[in-house]
Scaffold this motif. Structure first.
Motif, short mmCIF file in Angstrom:
data_model
loop_
_atom_site.label_atom_id
_atom_site.label_comp_id
_atom_site.label_asym_id
_atom_site.label_seq_id
_atom_site.Cartn_x
_atom_site.Cartn_y
_atom_site.Cartn_z
N VAL A 55 -17.46 11.44 -74.37
CA VAL A 55 -17.04 12.11 -75.61
C VAL A 55 -16.25 11.18 -76.52
O VAL A 55 -15.99 11.48 -77.68
N GLY A 56 -15.85 10.02 -75.97
CA GLY A 56 -15.08 9.06 -76.76
C GLY A 56 -13.60 9.07 -76.42
O GLY A 56 -12.76 8.68 -77.23
N ASP A 135 -17.04 16.57 -78.96
CA ASP A 135 -17.89 15.71 -79.78
C ASP A 135 -18.31 16.47 -81.05
O ASP A 135 -18.93 17.54 -80.96
N SER A 136 -17.96 15.94 -82.21
CA SER A 136 -18.25 16.60 -83.48
C SER A 136 -19.75 16.79 -83.71
O SER A 136 -20.16 17.63 -84.52
N ARG A 137 -20.58 16.01 -83.04
CA ARG A 137 -22.03 16.13 -83.23
C ARG A 137 -22.61 17.33 -82.49
O ARG A 137 -23.69 17.81 -82.84
N THR A 163 -13.95 14.51 -81.89
CA THR A 163 -14.18 13.07 -81.97
C THR A 163 -15.46 12.76 -82.74
O THR A 163 -16.30 13.63 -82.97
N LYS A 164 -15.58 11.50 -83.13
CA LYS A 164 -16.81 10.98 -83.78
C LYS A 164 -17.18 11.76 -85.04
O LYS A 164 -18.37 11.97 -85.34
#
Length: 216
Positions: A55-56, A135-137, A163-164
């Motif tokens: 997830v970063g 994860d923003s995606r 994130t991201k």
């Protein structure tokens, strides 16, 4: 009454400077813990970071501390098998929890991590907040709901960090944020502000630093 979730605003100049000073101090890896008896003394403010694999999380910790390579990033899901403690100056611990979801590990190892995680979250009296990375995606997934339920049952306040954010087109972002808000509303331990970040671009890092340094 359902709690209203909002995006965290950028800190004012005083809070931003306080956060900058905290994270300008030396960041140092202390130890990796695989059992409760290995935990360091609960003698300082502690925050932890949880998130599904890749997830970063490592990138976010590195961006927060401004220390490249402090937390080891991996393209192999489930590689981090320990609770990793970092000292941030003399008064704070940053804690990197094992990544969850589709872990590339045998079932018995995964069960061992889960037991350790539950015991850590339930018994760490100096833990001020957990940051759950989304994860923003993709928004909130089923595995994220599981960690949120664990935090609810452990009575640990958690705050969502998306994130991201730079990887999502503007036209798609609003719908994903609304999905995250809806998921968080089911959890009594959820803090009502969401932090939108990009480790690559530096977006939201000052906000998150300010939040951490102002925890009681």
């Amino acid at each position: 009454m359902q709690m209203q979730f909002t995006l965290a605003e950028a800190p004012d100049d005083i809070s931003a400077e306080k956060g900058r000073k905290l994270f300008a101090r030396e960041s140092e890896f202390l130890k990796g813990v695989v059992a409760m008896n290995g935990l360091p003394e609960a003698d300082r403010t502690e925050v932890c970071f949880a998130g599904r694999s890749n997830v970063g999380k490592s990138s976010l910790i590195n961006a927060l501390t401004g220390t490249k390579g402090l937390a080891r990033a991996s393209n192999t899901p489930g590689r981090t098998q320990e609770i990793n403690f970092f000292m941030q100056g003399p008064e704070h611990y940053l804690v990197d929890l094992p990544g969850y979801g589709y872990a590339n590990a045998p079932l018995d190892v995964v069960e061992k991590w889960q037991k350790l995680l539950k015991r850590y979250l339930s018994g760490r009296q100096n833990l001020r907040r957990a940051f759950v990375l989304i994860d923003s995606r993709h928004g909130v997934k089923k595995v994220d709901e599981e960690i949120m339920k664990l935090l609810d049952s452990s009575a640990v306040t958690f705050q969502c960090v998306m994130t991201k954010a730079d990887k999502v087109k503007e036209k798609d972002r609003a719908a994903i944020i609304e999905q995250v808000k809806g998921a968080l509303a089911k959890h009594p331990a959820a803090y009502p502000e969401i932090v939108l970040t990009s480790s690559e671009k530096g977006d939201g890092i000052s906000t998150l630093r300010s939040i951490i340094c102002n925890l009681p």
